[in-house]
Design a protein around this motif. Sequence first.
Motif, PDB file in Angstrom:
ATOM      1  N   ALA A   4      38.662  16.299  45.026  1.00 35.71           N
ATOM      2  CA  ALA A   4      38.650  15.661  46.372  1.00 35.71           C
ATOM      3  C   ALA A   4      40.107  15.658  46.984  1.00 35.71           C
ATOM      4  O   ALA A   4      40.326  15.850  47.937  1.00 35.71           O
ATOM      5  CB  ALA A   4      38.237  14.383  46.076  1.00 35.71           C
ATOM      6  N   ALA A   5      40.776  15.522  45.960  1.00 36.65           N
ATOM      7  CA  ALA A   5      42.420  15.496  46.371  1.00 36.65           C
ATOM      8  C   ALA A   5      42.895  16.721  46.874  1.00 36.65           C
ATOM      9  O   ALA A   5      43.533  16.931  47.910  1.00 36.65           O
ATOM     10  CB  ALA A   5      43.109  15.227  45.308  1.00 36.65           C
ATOM     11  N   VAL A  25      41.503  17.270  50.438  1.00 36.44           N
ATOM     12  CA  VAL A  25      42.194  16.591  51.330  1.00 36.44           C
ATOM     13  C   VAL A  25      43.503  17.391  51.738  1.00 36.44           C
ATOM     14  O   VAL A  25      43.876  17.294  52.772  1.00 36.44           O
ATOM     15  CB  VAL A  25      42.259  15.147  50.838  1.00 36.44           C
ATOM     16  CG1 VAL A  25      43.209  14.319  51.702  1.00 36.44           C
ATOM     17  CG2 VAL A  25      40.850  14.319  50.886  1.00 36.44           C
ATOM     18  N   LEU A  26      44.043  17.754  50.711  1.00 40.40           N
ATOM     19  CA  LEU A  26      45.368  18.318  51.064  1.00 40.40           C
ATOM     20  C   LEU A  26      45.309  19.614  51.600  1.00 40.40           C
ATOM     21  O   LEU A  26      46.059  19.936  52.989  1.00 40.40           O
ATOM     22  CB  LEU A  26      46.183  18.654  49.782  1.00 40.40           C
ATOM     23  CG  LEU A  26      46.624  17.219  48.863  1.00 40.40           C
ATOM     24  CD1 LEU A  26      47.531  17.802  47.611  1.00 40.40           C
ATOM     25  CD2 LEU A  26      47.473  16.316  49.656  1.00 40.40           C
ATOM     26  N   HIS A  27      44.144  20.142  51.552  1.00 40.93           N
ATOM     27  CA  HIS A  27      44.006  21.499  52.281  1.00 40.93           C
ATOM     28  C   HIS A  27      43.559  21.350  53.832  1.00 40.93           C
ATOM     29  O   HIS A  27      44.054  21.981  54.676  1.00 40.93           O
ATOM     30  CB  HIS A  27      42.888  22.177  51.720  1.00 40.93           C
ATOM     31  CG  HIS A  27      42.233  23.541  52.422  1.00 40.93           C
ATOM     32  ND1 HIS A  27      43.198  24.754  52.364  1.00 40.93           N
ATOM     33  CD2 HIS A  27      41.224  23.807  53.065  1.00 40.93           C
ATOM     34  CE1 HIS A  27      42.746  25.697  52.910  1.00 40.93           C
ATOM     35  NE2 HIS A  27      41.478  25.261  53.463  1.00 40.93           N
ATOM     36  N   ALA A  28      42.909  20.014  53.933  1.00 37.98           N
ATOM     37  CA  ALA A  28      42.624  19.711  55.375  1.00 37.98           C
ATOM     38  C   ALA A  28      43.633  19.410  56.295  1.00 37.98           C
ATOM     39  O   ALA A  28      43.695  19.506  57.141  1.00 37.98           O
ATOM     40  CB  ALA A  28      41.542  18.540  55.267  1.00 37.98           C
ATOM     41  N   LEU A  36      36.167   4.873  42.025  1.00 32.43           N
ATOM     42  CA  LEU A  36      36.359   5.589  41.132  1.00 32.43           C
ATOM     43  C   LEU A  36      36.883   7.264  41.809  1.00 32.43           C
ATOM     44  O   LEU A  36      37.730   7.551  41.086  1.00 32.43           O
ATOM     45  CB  LEU A  36      34.849   5.920  40.266  1.00 32.43           C
ATOM     46  CG  LEU A  36      34.547   4.708  39.395  1.00 32.43           C
ATOM     47  CD1 LEU A  36      33.473   5.027  38.679  1.00 32.43           C
ATOM     48  CD2 LEU A  36      35.702   4.322  38.389  1.00 32.43           C
ATOM     49  N   LEU A  37      36.460   7.627  42.584  1.00 29.11           N
ATOM     50  CA  LEU A  37      36.695   8.904  43.139  1.00 29.11           C
ATOM     51  C   LEU A  37      38.203   8.770  43.691  1.00 29.11           C
ATOM     52  O   LEU A  37      38.981   9.579  43.476  1.00 29.11           O
ATOM     53  CB  LEU A  37      35.923   9.163  44.412  1.00 29.11           C
ATOM     54  CG  LEU A  37      36.134  10.424  44.955  1.00 29.11           C
ATOM     55  CD1 LEU A  37      35.878  11.654  43.952  1.00 29.11           C
ATOM     56  CD2 LEU A  37      35.187  10.854  46.268  1.00 29.11           C
ATOM     57  N   PHE A  41      47.130  13.482  43.260  1.00 32.38           N
ATOM     58  CA  PHE A  41      48.332  13.665  43.994  1.00 32.38           C
ATOM     59  C   PHE A  41      49.442  13.592  43.240  1.00 32.38           C
ATOM     60  O   PHE A  41      50.508  14.194  43.489  1.00 32.38           O
ATOM     61  CB  PHE A  41      48.154  12.333  44.880  1.00 32.38           C
ATOM     62  CG  PHE A  41      47.024  12.429  46.010  1.00 32.38           C
ATOM     63  CD1 PHE A  41      46.783  13.685  46.638  1.00 32.38           C
ATOM     64  CD2 PHE A  41      46.480  11.479  46.314  1.00 32.38           C
ATOM     65  CE1 PHE A  41      45.942  14.035  47.691  1.00 32.38           C
ATOM     66  CE2 PHE A  41      45.338  11.746  47.512  1.00 32.38           C
ATOM     67  CZ  PHE A  41      44.939  12.888  48.161  1.00 32.38           C
ATOM     68  N   ARG A  42      49.441  12.768  42.179  1.00 34.17           N
ATOM     69  CA  ARG A  42      50.567  12.706  41.423  1.00 34.17           C
ATOM     70  C   ARG A  42      51.047  14.166  40.641  1.00 34.17           C
ATOM     71  O   ARG A  42      52.229  14.410  40.760  1.00 34.17           O
ATOM     72  CB  ARG A  42      50.607  11.330  40.232  1.00 34.17           C
ATOM     73  CG  ARG A  42      50.831  10.116  40.837  1.00 34.17           C
ATOM     74  CD  ARG A  42      51.139   8.966  39.617  1.00 34.17           C
ATOM     75  NE  ARG A  42      49.836   8.948  38.931  1.00 34.17           N
ATOM     76  CZ  ARG A  42      49.060   8.132  39.130  1.00 34.17           C
ATOM     77  NH1 ARG A  42      48.743   7.534  40.154  1.00 34.17           N
ATOM     78  NH2 ARG A  42      47.971   8.374  38.106  1.00 34.17           N
TER      79      ARG A  42
END
Length: 354
Positions: free
Chosen positions: A235-236, A239-242, A253-254, A262-263
């Motif tokens: 999911a992370a 999001v970064l690709h978007a 939890l997600l 992200f870290r």
Amino acid sequence: MSPQLRGYPDGTDRPATLADVAAASGVATSTASRALSNPGRVNAITRERIEQAARELNYIPNSQARALTSGRTRCIAVLVSDVTNPFYFGIIRGTQQQLKAAGYTQLLVDTEESDELEDGMLHKLRPSFDGAILAASRLTDRRLTALAADVPIVAINRQTRGVANVFIDTPNGVEQAVGHLASLGHRSIVYASGPETSWSNERRWRALVRAAERYEVETLRVGPFAPRQYAGAAAADAVLHAGATACIAFNDLLAIGMLARFRERGVSVPDDVSLVGCDDIFGADFCNPPLTTLTAPIEQAGRTAVAMLLARLDESAAPVSRQAATLPTHLTVRASTGPAPATPTPHISTKGRA
């Protein structure tokens, strides 16, 4: 599924009695009773013979037989889609406390995010409970409506015509989250979607779209993702690709899994990306950074569902006037959300934006 019954020469079909078991195994009724209720008081060979006779006759102990005869077990089934998800801890605690106070037993079932397993367990266990509480049911509206016509049920986090329900208003909370992010200067928000079979998932997305239009914010949906921490990495990355500067995740939890990813990628939250979760589970405030999330009266939802169901089961009570209850949610702001970055960061790709 009804218990199997044995036919008898008198032409009736009835459950086997303790006397039947005793006669079939060649012992006194008192001996059969001791073997089945206190096995240590009967020698092993005799006990095995009695137990074998009980199995062959499909013998049902008196307490269970009385329940089957009266049609009441004073047991309520509580079905959750993932018993390891902390979101359900509050619901289970609320239902347990309310049922115990009313003299009922709770039968907890984990449906493992499967609509087929949920449907199958309801059928298999039907003789064992008087009614059921379905927390975040994965059944279709059609199946849920048919079920409600046959079994007293109350659904939590699900609104289906003809089905009593307790609705936790997370869509309104999502709209609050969009307003919060817009006030921080975010002009693009990604929704990290949960399971396709989740009714609440679709309602949260629709609420995000409505609010985004009001605040003139761009939106994009990625997923679906399993509502578990391990799915946060994928999911992370999505999001970064978007290339968006903010994300609202289906559940905490997600979101917690996303924080870890992200870290790993050197992305700062909230300096580079702001993140909002949903449910305010135990541990959401222990994250690094602590998670901004939607807080809901989860335990109250469990208690309310039990009260509604027991009112339906009480034949002496007045007809139930309330078939639905809505519980509000609110946004709890913590350190995972902050002002939108003034310029794109090198960690975030601007390719693929919708």
